[in-house]
Scaffold this motif. Structure first.
Motif, PDB file in Angstrom:
ATOM      1  N   ARG A  21      63.361   2.799  53.559  1.00 23.73           N
ATOM      2  CA  ARG A  21      64.722   2.392  53.202  1.00 23.73           C
ATOM      3  C   ARG A  21      65.570   3.614  52.829  1.00 23.73           C
ATOM      4  O   ARG A  21      66.689   3.787  53.320  1.00 23.73           O
ATOM      5  CB  ARG A  21      64.687   1.407  52.035  1.00 23.73           C
ATOM      6  CG  ARG A  21      66.069   0.834  51.676  1.00 23.73           C
ATOM      7  CD  ARG A  21      66.040   0.122  50.340  1.00 23.73           C
ATOM      8  NE  ARG A  21      65.115  -0.982  50.306  1.00 23.73           N
ATOM      9  CZ  ARG A  21      65.400  -2.222  50.685  1.00 23.73           C
ATOM     10  NH1 ARG A  21      66.609  -2.498  51.161  1.00 23.73           N
ATOM     11  NH2 ARG A  21      64.491  -3.172  50.587  1.00 23.73           N
ATOM     12  N   TYR A  22      65.021   4.460  51.949  1.00 24.07           N
ATOM     13  CA  TYR A  22      65.804   5.606  51.484  1.00 24.07           C
ATOM     14  C   TYR A  22      65.844   6.729  52.510  1.00 24.07           C
ATOM     15  O   TYR A  22      66.816   7.498  52.551  1.00 24.07           O
ATOM     16  CB  TYR A  22      65.274   6.084  50.138  1.00 24.07           C
ATOM     17  CG  TYR A  22      65.644   5.114  49.037  1.00 24.07           C
ATOM     18  CD1 TYR A  22      66.970   4.995  48.615  1.00 24.07           C
ATOM     19  CD2 TYR A  22      64.693   4.284  48.458  1.00 24.07           C
ATOM     20  CE1 TYR A  22      67.336   4.083  47.636  1.00 24.07           C
ATOM     21  CE2 TYR A  22      65.044   3.365  47.475  1.00 24.07           C
ATOM     22  CZ  TYR A  22      66.362   3.273  47.070  1.00 24.07           C
ATOM     23  OH  TYR A  22      66.731   2.361  46.104  1.00 24.07           O
ATOM     24  N   SER A  23      64.832   6.840  53.352  1.00 26.66           N
ATOM     25  CA  SER A  23      64.915   7.787  54.453  1.00 26.66           C
ATOM     26  C   SER A  23      66.089   7.441  55.365  1.00 26.66           C
ATOM     27  O   SER A  23      66.894   8.316  55.738  1.00 26.66           O
ATOM     28  CB  SER A  23      63.606   7.781  55.247  1.00 26.66           C
ATOM     29  OG  SER A  23      63.682   8.673  56.334  1.00 26.66           O
ATOM     30  N   LEU A  24      66.216   6.166  55.702  1.00 29.30           N
ATOM     31  CA  LEU A  24      67.324   5.735  56.554  1.00 29.30           C
ATOM     32  C   LEU A  24      68.669   5.889  55.857  1.00 29.30           C
ATOM     33  O   LEU A  24      69.671   6.269  56.477  1.00 29.30           O
ATOM     34  CB  LEU A  24      67.108   4.286  56.988  1.00 29.30           C
ATOM     35  CG  LEU A  24      65.960   4.057  57.979  1.00 29.30           C
ATOM     36  CD1 LEU A  24      65.695   2.567  58.160  1.00 29.30           C
ATOM     37  CD2 LEU A  24      66.274   4.704  59.326  1.00 29.30           C
ATOM     38  N   ARG A  25      68.704   5.590  54.572  1.00 26.21           N
ATOM     39  CA  ARG A  25      69.962   5.778  53.840  1.00 26.21           C
ATOM     40  C   ARG A  25      70.373   7.242  53.826  1.00 26.21           C
ATOM     41  O   ARG A  25      71.574   7.556  53.912  1.00 26.21           O
ATOM     42  CB  ARG A  25      69.823   5.245  52.409  1.00 26.21           C
ATOM     43  CG  ARG A  25      69.779   3.725  52.331  1.00 26.21           C
ATOM     44  CD  ARG A  25      69.783   3.226  50.886  1.00 26.21           C
ATOM     45  NE  ARG A  25      69.689   1.776  50.834  1.00 26.21           N
ATOM     46  CZ  ARG A  25      69.775   1.043  49.716  1.00 26.21           C
ATOM     47  NH1 ARG A  25      69.963   1.668  48.557  1.00 26.21           N
ATOM     48  NH2 ARG A  25      69.666  -0.267  49.760  1.00 26.21           N
ATOM     49  N   SER A  26      69.396   8.136  53.726  1.00 27.49           N
ATOM     50  CA  SER A  26      69.743   9.562  53.745  1.00 27.49           C
ATOM     51  C   SER A  26      70.293   9.962  55.109  1.00 27.49           C
ATOM     52  O   SER A  26      71.251  10.740  55.195  1.00 27.49           O
ATOM     53  CB  SER A  26      68.540  10.415  53.357  1.00 27.49           C
ATOM     54  OG  SER A  26      67.562  10.471  54.382  1.00 27.49           O
ATOM     55  N   LEU A  27      69.713   9.442  56.193  1.00 28.59           N
ATOM     56  CA  LEU A  27      70.251   9.729  57.526  1.00 28.59           C
ATOM     57  C   LEU A  27      71.681   9.210  57.655  1.00 28.59           C
ATOM     58  O   LEU A  27      72.535   9.846  58.283  1.00 28.59           O
ATOM     59  CB  LEU A  27      69.378   9.082  58.606  1.00 28.59           C
ATOM     60  CG  LEU A  27      67.978   9.635  58.844  1.00 28.59           C
ATOM     61  CD1 LEU A  27      67.339   8.927  60.032  1.00 28.59           C
ATOM     62  CD2 LEU A  27      68.005  11.137  59.082  1.00 28.59           C
ATOM     63  N   MET A  87      60.097  11.432  63.040  1.00 31.08           N
ATOM     64  CA  MET A  87      60.241  11.268  61.604  1.00 31.08           C
ATOM     65  C   MET A  87      58.996  10.620  61.004  1.00 31.08           C
ATOM     66  O   MET A  87      58.284   9.875  61.683  1.00 31.08           O
ATOM     67  CB  MET A  87      61.444  10.358  61.303  1.00 31.08           C
ATOM     68  CG  MET A  87      62.790  10.885  61.779  1.00 31.08           C
ATOM     69  SD  MET A  87      63.419  12.241  60.770  1.00 31.08           S
ATOM     70  CE  MET A  87      63.857  11.381  59.263  1.00 31.08           C
ATOM     71  N   ASN A  88      58.762  10.884  59.715  1.00 29.98           N
ATOM     72  CA  ASN A  88      57.871  10.074  58.902  1.00 29.98           C
ATOM     73  C   ASN A  88      58.734   9.199  58.005  1.00 29.98           C
ATOM     74  O   ASN A  88      59.892   9.547  57.712  1.00 29.98           O
ATOM     75  CB  ASN A  88      56.954  10.944  58.043  1.00 29.98           C
ATOM     76  CG  ASN A  88      55.865  11.617  58.849  1.00 29.98           C
ATOM     77  OD1 ASN A  88      55.834  11.528  60.082  1.00 29.98           O
ATOM     78  ND2 ASN A  88      54.970  12.312  58.178  1.00 29.98           N
ATOM     79  N   ASP A  89      58.174   8.093  57.527  1.00 32.77           N
ATOM     80  CA  ASP A  89      58.993   7.171  56.742  1.00 32.77           C
ATOM     81  C   ASP A  89      59.426   7.743  55.403  1.00 32.77           C
ATOM     82  O   ASP A  89      60.346   7.213  54.774  1.00 32.77           O
ATOM     83  CB  ASP A  89      58.267   5.836  56.534  1.00 32.77           C
ATOM     84  CG  ASP A  89      56.983   5.971  55.725  1.00 32.77           C
ATOM     85  OD1 ASP A  89      56.516   7.098  55.520  1.00 32.77           O
ATOM     86  OD2 ASP A  89      56.447   4.924  55.310  1.00 32.77           O
ATOM     87  N   ASP A  90      58.811   8.846  54.958  1.00 32.50           N
ATOM     88  CA  ASP A  90      59.162   9.411  53.658  1.00 32.50           C
ATOM     89  C   ASP A  90      59.970  10.701  53.767  1.00 32.50           C
ATOM     90  O   ASP A  90      60.088  11.447  52.797  1.00 32.50           O
ATOM     91  CB  ASP A  90      57.900   9.661  52.824  1.00 32.50           C
ATOM     92  CG  ASP A  90      56.917  10.614  53.499  1.00 32.50           C
ATOM     93  OD1 ASP A  90      57.202  11.076  54.622  1.00 32.50           O
ATOM     94  OD2 ASP A  90      55.859  10.885  52.900  1.00 32.50           O
ATOM     95  N   PHE A  91      60.548  10.994  54.942  1.00 35.92           N
ATOM     96  CA  PHE A  91      61.398  12.165  55.095  1.00 35.92           C
ATOM     97  C   PHE A  91      62.804  11.832  54.592  1.00 35.92           C
ATOM     98  O   PHE A  91      63.411  10.844  55.029  1.00 35.92           O
ATOM     99  CB  PHE A  91      61.494  12.601  56.560  1.00 35.92           C
ATOM    100  CG  PHE A  91      60.246  13.243  57.105  1.00 35.92           C
ATOM    101  CD1 PHE A  91      59.166  13.551  56.297  1.00 35.92           C
ATOM    102  CD2 PHE A  91      60.159  13.544  58.459  1.00 35.92           C
ATOM    103  CE1 PHE A  91      58.020  14.146  56.809  1.00 35.92           C
ATOM    104  CE2 PHE A  91      59.023  14.142  58.986  1.00 35.92           C
ATOM    105  CZ  PHE A  91      57.960  14.447  58.156  1.00 35.92           C
ATOM    106  N   ILE A  92      63.328  12.666  53.702  1.00 40.27           N
ATOM    107  CA  ILE A  92      64.669  12.510  53.163  1.00 40.27           C
ATOM    108  C   ILE A  92      65.506  13.689  53.632  1.00 40.27           C
ATOM    109  O   ILE A  92      65.048  14.841  53.604  1.00 40.27           O
ATOM    110  CB  ILE A  92      64.648  12.458  51.618  1.00 40.27           C
ATOM    111  CG1 ILE A  92      63.671  11.382  51.125  1.00 40.27           C
ATOM    112  CG2 ILE A  92      66.052  12.215  51.066  1.00 40.27           C
ATOM    113  CD1 ILE A  92      64.023   9.969  51.514  1.00 40.27           C
TER     114      ILE A  92
END
Length: 237
Positions: A21-27, A87-92
């Motif tokens: 969720r937060y990885s996508l929000r950062s993108l 990407m990995n799911d935890d990349f910010i």
């Protein structure tokens, strides 16, 4: 930009899949235009507007070969574009890399340290590269996004899956395709205050601590365009 995530079974997340969720929000804070592809057995129900490439997990294979199966399924899918960011799911991400997506390299793990599965796999990849003649190989395992082309990745993934040992796609691909990269330390950090200097990337630890969670919840409080509150459902191919 086209971002490809590899996602395992949802129950393996230690934070109810909020890493993704937060990885996508950062993108969403960085890129005006971005398409999201996720290869894996399932996706969280909060997602919308992404493309899901369904790939079941083979319990007889280890983590890295399953990830390579997911990658291979994605690159064999006609509707997935040629140019991708892995990407990995935890990349910010804090910003788009100023070096125009030149891949990042990091020092190889110390072979004298007690080998966990990841370190053993990275060392085996280095040995695999040496056997192919890559004497001065580089490590691309710094837990950062990586650009790649699916037409080049496909035959390499087939070779990696056929190998006896579990190898790492990033370093195998990077050494066969790229001419170097941007050197910086591993981006995986438990503490957001230790976000690596001079890089837009941060990778969460496997079990994010309360400080990291609070930092992301406050910084990225707005839902991304890929969350269901924005309407469009996820598609599956």
């Amino acid at each position: 930009m086209n971002f490809l995530y590899l996602l395992g079974p949802l129950e393996l997340s230690r934070w109810q899949n909020n890493e993704l969720r937060y990885s996508l929000r950062s993108l969403d804070t960085v890129f005006k235009y971005a398409d999201i592809f996720i290869a894996g057995p399932e996706i969280p129900d909060f997602l919308s507007g992404i493309t899901h490439i369904k790939v079941d997990i083979d319990p007889d294979l280890g983590k890295y070969k399953n990830m390579q199966r997911q990658l291979l399924a994605a690159v064999k899918t006609p509707d997935v574009p040629e140019n991708l960011i892995l990407m990995n799911d935890d990349f910010i991400m804090r910003s788009s890399p100023g070096w125009n997506w030149t891949p990042t390299v990091t020092p190889w793990p110390d072979p004298h340290k007690k080998p966990n599965k990841w370190r053993r796999s990275v060392i085996d990849t280095r040995n695999w590269l040496a056997a192919r003649g890559s004497v001065t190989s580089l490590c691309y395992e710094g837990h950062t996004p990586m650009p790649f082309k699916k037409s080049i990745a496909k035959p390499l993934l087939e070779e990696l899956l056929a190998a006896e040992k579990s190898l790492q796609f990033r370093s195998a691909y990077g050494n066969l395709v790229f001419d170097g990269g941007v050197l910086h330390p591993n981006a995986k950090r438990a503490d957001p205050d230790r976000w690596p200097a001079n890089t837009p990337f941060w990778s969460l630890k496997g079990r994010p601590n309360d400080k990291a969670k609070t930092f992301l919840e406050e910084w990225l409080s707005k839902p991304s365009r890929w969350e269901k509150s924005n309407g469009e459902m996820a598609s599956c191919i």
